[in-house]
Design a protein around this motif. Structure first.
Motif, PDB file in Angstrom:
ATOM      1  N   ARG A 214       0.796  -0.943  -0.115  1.00  0.00           N
ATOM      2  CA  ARG A 214       0.089  -0.183  -0.211  1.00  0.00           C
ATOM      3  C   ARG A 214       0.915   1.280  -0.098  1.00  0.00           C
ATOM      4  NH1 ARG A 214      -4.380   2.229   4.375  1.00  0.00           N
ATOM      5  NH2 ARG A 214      -2.403   2.510   5.689  1.00  0.00           N
ATOM      6  N   ASP A 215       1.743   1.140   0.759  1.00  0.00           N
ATOM      7  CA  ASP A 215       2.727   2.528   0.807  1.00  0.00           C
ATOM      8  C   ASP A 215       3.387   2.719  -0.445  1.00  0.00           C
ATOM      9  OD1 ASP A 215       1.672   3.212   3.438  1.00  0.00           O
ATOM     10  OD2 ASP A 215       3.470   2.473   4.561  1.00  0.00           O
ATOM     11  N   PHE A 216       3.962   1.629  -1.036  1.00  0.00           N
ATOM     12  CA  PHE A 216       4.601   1.757  -2.290  1.00  0.00           C
ATOM     13  C   PHE A 216       3.541   2.068  -3.350  1.00  0.00           C
ATOM     14  CE2 PHE A 216       5.334   0.051  -6.350  1.00  0.00           C
ATOM     15  CZ  PHE A 216       6.723   0.495  -6.971  1.00  0.00           C
ATOM     16  N   ALA A 217       2.548   1.832  -3.397  1.00  0.00           N
ATOM     17  CA  ALA A 217       1.450   2.296  -4.391  1.00  0.00           C
ATOM     18  C   ALA A 217       1.415   3.628  -4.337  1.00  0.00           C
ATOM     19  CB  ALA A 217       0.182   1.451  -4.306  1.00  0.00           C
ATOM     20  N   ARG A 218       1.209   4.148  -3.059  1.00  0.00           N
ATOM     21  CA  ARG A 218       0.996   5.660  -2.859  1.00  0.00           C
ATOM     22  C   ARG A 218       2.454   6.437  -3.221  1.00  0.00           C
ATOM     23  NH1 ARG A 218       3.217   8.226   1.057  1.00  0.00           N
ATOM     24  NH2 ARG A 218       3.515   6.675   2.345  1.00  0.00           N
ATOM     25  N   ARG A 219       3.593   5.879  -3.082  1.00  0.00           N
ATOM     26  CA  ARG A 219       4.746   6.547  -3.619  1.00  0.00           C
ATOM     27  C   ARG A 219       4.993   6.395  -5.042  1.00  0.00           C
ATOM     28  NH1 ARG A 219       6.562   4.713   1.452  1.00  0.00           N
ATOM     29  NH2 ARG A 219       7.437   2.728   0.709  1.00  0.00           N
ATOM     30  N   TRP A 220       4.440   5.360  -5.799  1.00  0.00           N
ATOM     31  CA  TRP A 220       4.449   5.197  -7.145  1.00  0.00           C
ATOM     32  C   TRP A 220       3.529   6.358  -7.805  1.00  0.00           C
ATOM     33  CZ3 TRP A 220       7.213   1.932 -10.167  1.00  0.00           C
ATOM     34  CH2 TRP A 220       6.952   1.722 -11.403  1.00  0.00           C
ATOM     35  N   ARG A 221       2.406   6.455  -7.142  1.00  0.00           N
ATOM     36  CA  ARG A 221       1.540   7.556  -7.454  1.00  0.00           C
ATOM     37  C   ARG A 221       2.353   9.054  -7.499  1.00  0.00           C
ATOM     38  NH1 ARG A 221      -2.428   4.343  -5.188  1.00  0.00           N
ATOM     39  NH2 ARG A 221      -2.474   5.627  -3.184  1.00  0.00           N
ATOM     40  N   GLU A 222       2.791   9.154  -6.387  1.00  0.00           N
ATOM     41  CA  GLU A 222       3.261  10.412  -5.939  1.00  0.00           C
ATOM     42  C   GLU A 222       4.628  10.633  -6.965  1.00  0.00           C
ATOM     43  OE1 GLU A 222       2.777  10.619  -1.241  1.00  0.00           O
ATOM     44  OE2 GLU A 222       4.650   9.664  -1.827  1.00  0.00           O
ATOM     45  N   ALA A 223       5.246   9.677  -7.295  1.00  0.00           N
ATOM     46  CA  ALA A 223       6.464   9.983  -8.368  1.00  0.00           C
ATOM     47  C   ALA A 223       5.811   9.991  -9.720  1.00  0.00           C
ATOM     48  CB  ALA A 223       7.355   8.380  -8.173  1.00  0.00           C
ATOM     49  N   ALA A 224       4.772   9.691  -9.921  1.00  0.00           N
ATOM     50  CA  ALA A 224       4.254   9.793 -11.244  1.00  0.00           C
ATOM     51  C   ALA A 224       3.547  11.504 -11.303  1.00  0.00           C
ATOM     52  CB  ALA A 224       3.039   9.082 -11.571  1.00  0.00           C
ATOM     53  N   PHE A 225       3.621  11.963 -10.332  1.00  0.00           N
ATOM     54  CA  PHE A 225       3.138  13.283 -10.318  1.00  0.00           C
ATOM     55  C   PHE A 225       4.618  14.482 -10.403  1.00  0.00           C
ATOM     56  CE2 PHE A 225       1.914  17.435  -7.713  1.00  0.00           C
ATOM     57  CZ  PHE A 225       1.229  17.760  -8.667  1.00  0.00           C
ATOM     58  N   ILE A 226       5.547  13.869 -10.013  1.00  0.00           N
ATOM     59  CA  ILE A 226       6.579  14.778  -9.913  1.00  0.00           C
ATOM     60  C   ILE A 226       6.825  15.290 -11.324  1.00  0.00           C
ATOM     61  CG2 ILE A 226       9.162  14.813  -9.840  1.00  0.00           C
ATOM     62  CD1 ILE A 226       7.749  14.972  -7.076  1.00  0.00           C
ATOM     63  N   PRO A 227       6.738  14.710 -12.458  1.00  0.00           N
ATOM     64  CA  PRO A 227       7.188  15.346 -13.611  1.00  0.00           C
ATOM     65  C   PRO A 227       6.067  16.326 -14.275  1.00  0.00           C
ATOM     66  CG  PRO A 227       7.433  12.593 -13.748  1.00  0.00           C
ATOM     67  CD  PRO A 227       6.728  13.057 -12.462  1.00  0.00           C
ATOM     68  N   LEU A 228       4.981  16.096 -13.535  1.00  0.00           N
ATOM     69  CA  LEU A 228       3.868  17.274 -14.076  1.00  0.00           C
ATOM     70  C   LEU A 228       3.598  18.418 -13.174  1.00  0.00           C
ATOM     71  CD1 LEU A 228       0.918  14.312 -14.032  1.00  0.00           C
ATOM     72  CD2 LEU A 228       2.805  15.064 -16.027  1.00  0.00           C
ATOM     73  N   ILE A 229       4.441  18.346 -12.156  1.00  0.00           N
ATOM     74  CA  ILE A 229       4.458  19.783 -11.435  1.00  0.00           C
ATOM     75  C   ILE A 229       4.944  20.897 -12.308  1.00  0.00           C
ATOM     76  CG2 ILE A 229       5.404  20.985  -9.527  1.00  0.00           C
ATOM     77  CD1 ILE A 229       5.743  18.269  -8.062  1.00  0.00           C
ATOM     78  N   THR A 230       4.256  22.012 -12.365  1.00  0.00           N
ATOM     79  CA  THR A 230       4.490  23.094 -13.351  1.00  0.00           C
ATOM     80  C   THR A 230       5.384  23.901 -12.775  1.00  0.00           C
ATOM     81  OG1 THR A 230       1.957  23.135 -13.789  1.00  0.00           O
ATOM     82  CG2 THR A 230       3.134  25.004 -14.403  1.00  0.00           C
ATOM     83  N   PRO A 231       6.326  24.150 -13.919  1.00  0.00           N
ATOM     84  CA  PRO A 231       6.519  23.894 -15.150  1.00  0.00           C
ATOM     85  C   PRO A 231       6.793  22.186 -15.222  1.00  0.00           C
ATOM     86  CG  PRO A 231       7.704  25.849 -14.784  1.00  0.00           C
ATOM     87  CD  PRO A 231       7.362  25.519 -13.934  1.00  0.00           C
ATOM     88  N   SER A 232       6.109  21.790 -16.344  1.00  0.00           N
ATOM     89  CA  SER A 232       6.332  20.219 -16.194  1.00  0.00           C
ATOM     90  C   SER A 232       7.715  19.898 -16.748  1.00  0.00           C
ATOM     91  CB  SER A 232       5.245  19.482 -17.113  1.00  0.00           C
ATOM     92  OG  SER A 232       5.465  19.931 -18.513  1.00  0.00           O
TER      93      SER A 232
END
Length: 366
Positions: free
Chosen positions: A332-350
């Motif tokens: 569960r905690d890894f899955a959350r971090r995986w989603r968090e990692a997917a957000f990092i490239p999208l933080i503006t400016p992407s």
């Protein structure tokens, strides 16, 4: 407010009460089960909003690098909480660097105490500064008032109870300026929270402005083109704190499993750890020397590198965990971090926008 963030040599750690809460709440902050209204007061009560803020103004002292450290240590436990802290601390930094000292004196006590949320709607402005898109808010003058219309499609930390948001504005008479808008301004409409894939408890929403009237007392800076390069290093540097914390946690989790028949990952783990340490050092040095104010290329490159380090670190954690990471309970905690990692490239400016800006700068220099 007295800060309760603990400092060790080369490391910032959280006070026990906040640490216990954020560890227990991390999953619920990601999924939205935890009420967004609890996040900012918790961060503020732990002294995190005041990290790097002068003591004379109610903070714990230090500089913006201490702000980055606070965000990174929160990101080790929850990127959602760190995202809220980034927004709050970045808005505070805008006030610290604004020539409008009266507005800072008025708002800082409530911002540091977590009674007022600070949001940065300057993602559009940073893209405008890099030549990536036009400004989305315009204004005209009517008597002593400025009348603003436009939109901000994605803003974090718009706490419905009370918020101020920084916005870049294109003036009809020419030039651009930075204004601070309040939640109760007539004509300002906040959408419902956006339906994100994760990090739901962050009060992330859109704003529409319809003839919002403000006075000159709300102008953070009269010349956006002059001011944005000055504040961009703090904006981006504080943003990098999220990448640093998430990468640090993925590396720590990988290290726990490397000895269990997965020693083959040790060289990669050592390499990514070294890259992270070096990137942190370059970020701190650049922020303190203020070189990023004139060298945006190095700042953009560093932001891209830290995102790549996050991607590599989370991939190593997956490999080190094996099938356990794909089980809903243990993983569960890894899955959350995986989603968090997917957000990092999208933080503006992407990352795509940053790479495009770097390519254009290099072509112009050729």
């Amino acid at each position: 407010m007295t800060a309760r963030v603990m400092h060790e040599v080369g490391k910032t750690r959280l006070d026990g009460e906040f640490s216990d809460w954020v560890v227990a709440a991390a999953h619920d902050l990601d999924t939205g089960v935890e009420s967004p209204s609890t996040v900012l007061p918790r961060l503020a009560s732990a002294g995190l909003a005041g990290a790097g803020v002068p003591v004379a103004l109610g903070g714990s002292g230090g500089d913006v690098v201490d702000g980055v450290a606070g965000i990174s240590v929160v990101a080790e436990e929850s990127l959602a909480a760190a995202f809220v802290l980034w927004s709050q601390r970045t808005y505070i930094e805008f006030l610290l660097q604004s020539p409008n000292k009266q507005l800072g004196e008025k708002l800082l006590p409530d911002l540091l105490a977590g009674r007022l949320a600070g949001a940065t709607g300057l993602s559009n402005a940073m893209k405008f500064l890099a030549g990536l898109e036009p400004l989305q808010i315009s204004a005209g003058a009517e008597g002593d008032s400025l009348v603003l219309s436009g939109k901000m499609p994605w803003v974090t930390n718009l706490r419905p109870e009370s918020f101020h948001v920084a916005a870049a504005v294109d003036h009809a008479d020419g030039g651009t300026f930075i204004a601070s808008l309040a939640h109760d301004d007539d004509g300002l409409q906040r959408s419902n929270d956006l339906s994100l894939l994760g990090m739901r408890s962050t009060n992330t929403a859109a704003i529409k402005l319809s003839e919002v009237r403000i006075s000159a007392e709300r102008v953070l800076h009269p010349d956006a083109g002059e001011w944005l390069p000055q504040v961009r290093p703090a904006f981006t540097g504080l943003q990098c704190g999220m990448s640093i914390g998430l990468a640090r946690r993925a590396i720590a989790e990988t290290a726990k499993s490397v000895g269990a028949g997965r020693n083959v990952l040790s060289p990669q783990l050592s390499a990514v750890t070294q890259r992270l340490t070096q990137a942190e050092s370059r970020l701190s040095a650049g922020l303190r020397s203020r070189e990023f104010e004139v060298d945006a290329v190095s700042l953009f490159t560093l932001r891209i590198e830290l995102a790549e380090i996050v991607s590599e670190a989370i991939s190593l954690e997956l490999q080190a965990s094996g099938g356990r990471a794909y089980l809903s309970g243990p993983g569960r905690d890894f899955a959350r971090r995986w989603r968090e990692a997917a957000f990092i490239p999208l933080i503006t400016p992407s990352l795509v926008q940053l790479k495009a800006a770097l390519l254009e700068r290099r072509q112009d220099a050729a």
